[in-house]
Design a protein around this motif. Structure first.
Motif, short mmCIF file in Angstrom:
data_model
loop_
_atom_site.label_atom_id
_atom_site.label_comp_id
_atom_site.label_asym_id
_atom_site.label_seq_id
_atom_site.Cartn_x
_atom_site.Cartn_y
_atom_site.Cartn_z
N ASP A 377 0.94 -1.77 -0.66
CA ASP A 377 -0.38 -0.09 0.15
C ASP A 377 0.94 0.78 0.08
O ASP A 377 0.07 2.53 0.06
CB ASP A 377 -0.87 -0.49 1.10
N SER A 379 3.65 2.37 2.53
CA SER A 379 3.68 2.79 3.60
C SER A 379 4.74 1.45 4.19
O SER A 379 4.87 0.49 2.79
CB SER A 379 2.65 2.43 4.40
N VAL A 401 2.34 6.18 10.31
CA VAL A 401 3.16 6.61 8.98
C VAL A 401 3.86 7.79 9.26
O VAL A 401 2.90 9.51 9.56
CB VAL A 401 2.10 6.65 8.37
N SER A 403 5.20 10.39 6.96
CA SER A 403 5.28 10.78 6.06
C SER A 403 6.04 10.81 4.51
O SER A 403 5.72 11.49 3.68
CB SER A 403 3.88 12.32 5.72
N TYR A 440 -3.02 1.80 3.81
CA TYR A 440 -1.40 3.25 4.64
C TYR A 440 -1.76 2.87 6.25
O TYR A 440 -1.52 3.97 6.82
CB TYR A 440 -1.85 3.94 4.06
N GLN A 472 6.08 3.58 -3.54
CA GLN A 472 6.17 4.74 -2.51
C GLN A 472 6.21 6.28 -2.84
O GLN A 472 5.50 6.61 -2.36
CB GLN A 472 7.41 4.16 -1.28
N VAL A 475 2.63 7.36 -3.96
CA VAL A 475 1.33 7.06 -3.19
C VAL A 475 1.91 7.99 -1.81
O VAL A 475 0.61 8.93 -1.29
CB VAL A 475 1.80 6.02 -2.10
N ASN A 479 -0.47 11.32 -1.47
CA ASN A 479 -1.59 11.36 -0.65
C ASN A 479 -1.98 13.23 0.08
O ASN A 479 -0.72 13.44 0.85
CB ASN A 479 -0.63 10.24 0.68
N GLU A 489 0.79 13.32 8.16
CA GLU A 489 0.50 11.83 9.01
C GLU A 489 0.82 12.15 10.39
O GLU A 489 0.23 12.96 10.63
CB GLU A 489 0.74 10.97 8.12
N PHE A 552 -6.21 1.90 -2.19
CA PHE A 552 -5.96 0.72 -0.93
C PHE A 552 -6.99 -0.35 -0.54
O PHE A 552 -6.81 -1.45 -0.28
CB PHE A 552 -5.80 1.77 0.05
#
Length: 835
Positions: A377, A379, A401, A403, A440, A472, A475, A479, A489, A552
């Motif tokens: 995903d 992460s 997470v 960021s 995530y 990576q 995403v 995000n 995050e 996701f």
């Protein structure tokens, strides 16, 4: 390179020094013999030490010397020794303490051998007086012998597990069990203290702490006569390595020598072997030479003749620092007392920067193994274990997470590709990390039996390294929050920004993700393939506004189906995504001559005209997303608002004058400490790197020299290298283990000395200032094309940056072009003025 440092100490300034070997034995030791010794979180021979324990050494290493009925301590912690003269010497990698008063001199050298799981000490005592004196000696080293968890969890109960045995010249402790967060386990670890001397004869042993104290204390023990003999066994008590020697007479200026060792082993037999091997003058000296040679050889892999001799010497310790962090993690020095061992995800990639520069043979395997920590995903695991490919969700089996985590692997991988030209590394296949976390890490599923991502057919899935990097960064890039910048995050590089989960945004790392997509586009173009293979779901991320929730959902039930994408199309899409985001950064994130760094959890900019955060400026310049004009304005603004020469240079932020619970715990710290406005070396050095990239050399040079000179200043209390940060008093905090070391080396090598590789081709682009030359020369010794070489810059006219050019480059007296693919000797670079 001369690396030895000698200080005359009049007070306890909190100095400590790391000792270790590659077997995993690691210790901290002070000039007062405080600190601890351990293998890992669960195997401490000496009681675990934190910062405040640096001023309370009684549960660590000590020896009692009774002279003329008066007690003196090796650690000096008696009232009668407060005026002793103390010389503190450290080098690669040993400690020597010379303690002198009118009666005697104690000369103690300590190190860890390269091939044994013991810490060993040579103690020489010399009669400094005009009269002989009677002396008896007793070692006094409490043996902790358990997990750090037991310091405040079943401390007494775990002492009931102890099986203590007196052996010839030593004391063993082997608990029957260990129990902590891992559960109840049979213990197979042996802790021990041994002593030997050709000048002394052992009188007896005191293996039990209660018997040693005997109603007194460790400062004033009353049980020095409670002696046991070889073969004594005692179970269920706290242990101490107390070995008593018969009283002898020492004549004026006569010396006697004692050897003491502390060990952690898997059997008594292996312990005896190690102790016996080193408890003599000849073997002690041989082991010391071997340890010194090992570390001296290591730091010679990258060295500098730069600015002045003190700075050049200091940089040799900076070279060692990434190695120290590799072995000590974030948990095993007095300031670094958090977690249970291991390093974080970001640490892993940034420490590899130095290993690449050092031509470490393990780099390609480590680099490859690290990618196994990426989840499907986008992460990643956040804690790395001691074994290759060992990953964990987090220190406490929870997950968060950060960021910025997805951004760092490309930077390190790109450096490896440039240094080696091994672009095909991107096409190697690696598996993915899989655990109970999906979406995530926002959702969970049933915990998996193995930590490898499986396909719908229940087979381990492997994708290319390029696929991992694309995943990576795509995403991370997509995000975004409501303002169109990357979501903060649970924090970014600044761990203290951990209270803006819902609406926080990190504009700082929006820069880095945008640039990463730009760099990935270039790499895809340079790969000699027409199509790139990726898993099917990844294609959904190759649009301007993908549906991340849908992505996701789809990979939570991962199919493992593969598709091919045209290399040209992929490169174009990545470039379009990058350019669109950079355009937004220019339009919406730059005002008042600086970049905005964040949005808080209320969706507002925490900064205003009078406040600024360094992180946003650093990442813009480091990522080369700022225009040249913007970079110049940033340089001027940041210097005016954040630079303080008296405490080491660039502070992390101005004083917000309030507790900002809509940003994070950092703003609960007093201003000028740690992530709230300290001179945080990591960010300051990366900022300097960015300044150099825009040829703002005067600003960048001032930043690095100010920081290095602050660490050299005795007022900073930095023993070696550079610390994690300087506080509001200019005192260096969290020494040795800092990512700033790798970045300082990379900055000096790549930007200052201009050793720049591009997929295996070397170009020299120096940005040395006139004051960086020592007697007209500046030299870097570094690996070039897998061989240790010197690059020697000659500047006989003492020209400053901007006023010189390379007039010629010589190897073996022959001139070569500045487009270097191989060399067989050192490089001589002659600089001349620009006409």
């Amino acid at each position: 390179m001369h690396t030895k440092k000698s200080l005359q100490l009049k007070t306890n300034d909190g100095y400590y020094f790391p000792l270790f070997n590659l077997n995993g034995l690691r210790s901290s030791i002070t000039p007062f013999f405080g600190g601890d010794l351990k293998l890992d979180q669960h195997h401490y021979a000496l009681q675990p030490t934190t910062e405040v324990d640096l001023y309370n050494n009684i549960f660590s290493r000590n020896i009692i010397f009774k002279i003329n009925d008066q007690q003196y301590f090796l650690n000096g912690q008696t009232n009668i020794q407060q005026n002793d003269e103390l010389i503190y010497e450290t080098d690669l990698l040993y400690q020597r303490v010379i303690r002198t008063n009118s009666l005697f001199k104690l000369d103690t050298t300590s190190y860890i051998p390269v091939d044994a799981n013991i810490e060993i000490h040579e103690i020489q005592i010399t009669n400094q007086s005009d009269s002989p004196f009677q002396i008896d000696i007793t070692t006094a080293i409490p043996i902790y012998g358990r997990s750090a968890d037991n310091l405040r969890d079943h401390r007494h109960v775990t002492s009931l597990l102890n099986q203590i045995e007196v052996a010839e010249h030593g004391i063993f402790v082997q608990p029957t069990l260990s129990f902590d967060e891992r559960g109840h386990q049979i213990n197979d670890t042996v802790y021990s203290v041994f002593a030997e001397s050709n000048d002394l004869k052992i009188k007896g042993y005191i293996p039990v702490l209660d018997d040693f104290v005997n109603g007194g204390s460790l400062h004033f023990p009353k049980g020095l006569d409670n002696l046991s003999t070889v073969g004594t066994k005692v179970n269920g008590y706290e242990a101490i390595g107390a070995i008593a020697f018969h009283e002898i007479k020492i004549l004026p200026f006569q010396s006697i020598t004692l050897y003491v060792s502390i060990g952690i082993h898997q059997s008594k037999e292996s312990a005896l072997k190690d102790h016996k091997k080193y408890l003599s003058q000849a073997s002690f000296s041989k082991g010391l030479n071997q340890a010194s040679e090992f570390f001296q050889s290591y730091v010679q892999g990258l060295s500098f003749d730069f600015h002045d001799l003190e700075t050049s010497k200091q940089l040799s310790w900076v070279v060692l620092q990434p190695m120290l962090r590799r072995y000590f993690g974030n948990s095993f020095l007095p300031h670094h007392d958090y977690g249970h061992g291991g390093r974080g995800w970001r640490d892993l990639w940034q420490d590899l920067l130095s290993l690449i520069m050092m031509n470490d043979d393990s780099v390609i395997d480590l680099l490859y193994d690290n990618f196994q920590g990426v989840r499907i995903d986008g992460s990643n695991a956040t804690i790395i274990g001691d074994q290759p490919g060992e990953f964990k969700a987090d220190r406490n089996l929870i997950t968060r997470v950060w960021s910025d985590h997805g951004a760092w692997p490309l930077l390190t991988t790109k450096m490896y590709l440039d240094e080696t030209g091994d672009i095909d590394f991107l096409l190697k296949k690696q598996s993915y990390f899989m655990d109970q976390f999906t979406h995530y890490t926002k959702k969970t599923r049933e915990k998996t039996t193995q930590n490898l991502q499986l396909t719908a057919e229940n087979e381990v899935y492997q994708g290319t390294i390029l696929e991992h990097l694309l995943l990576q960064n795509l995403v991370g890039h997509h995000n975004v929050g409501k303002h169109g910048f990357v979501k903060l995050e649970d924090a970014d590089w600044n761990d203290g920004l951990d209270m803006a989960h819902q609406h926080g945004e990190t504009i700082a790392f929006t820069h880095m993700y945008a640039n990463n997509l730009r760099e990935l586009a270039k790499l895809v173009q340079k790969l000699n393939v027409k199509e790139i293979q990726v898993f099917k779901e990844l294609k959904g991320l190759l649009t301007l506004t993908p549906d991340l929730i849908h992505y996701f959902d789809s990979v939570a039930q991962f199919s493992g189906e593969i598709i091919n994408i045209s290399s040209q199309d992929l490169s174009n899409i990545l470039l379009d995504l990058a350019e669109e985001r950079i355009k937004k950064l220019h339009q919406d994130a730059f005002n008042q001559d600086r970049f905005q760094s964040y949005f808080d959890n209320d969706g507002k900019n925490p900064d205003h005209k009078e406040t600024i955060a360094l992180t946003g400026q650093t990442m813009a310049l480091l990522s080369k997303t700022a225009t040249s004009n913007q970079a110049g304005l940033v340089g001027s603004t940041v210097r005016n608002m954040l630079f303080d020469q008296s405490i080491g240079g660039y502070k992390l932020n101005t004083n917000y004058q309030k507790l900002m619970t809509n940003m994070g715990r950092a703003y609960g710290f007093a201003y000028g400490h740690k992530e709230n406005g300290a001179v945080f070396a990591h960010m300051a050095v990366m900022y300097a790197y960015g300044l150099y990239q825009y040829d703002l050399v005067s600003y960048g040079h001032e930043a690095i020299i100010t920081l290095l000179k602050q660490a050299q200043n005795p007022r900073s209390k930095v023993l070696h290298g550079i610390p994690e940060y300087f506080n509001d008093r200019g005192i260096g905090m969290y020494p040795y283990l800092t990512g700033s070391a790798s970045w300082m080396l990379k900055l000096l090598r790549t930007e200052v000395f201009g050793v720049q590789f591009d997929l295996g081709v070397l170009t020299l682009k120096p940005k040395l200032k006139s004051e960086d030359f020592i007697n007209g020369r500046a030299i870097i010794t570094t690996y070039l094309f897998n061989k240790l070489r010197k690059v020697i810059y000659h500047n006989p006219k003492n020209l400053d940056f901007g006023f010189y050019k390379i007039s010629k480059i010589l190897v073996n007296g022959k001139e070569i072009d500045n487009n270097i693919r191989e060399i067989d000797d050192d490089i001589e670079v002659h600089l001349d003025e620009i006409l």
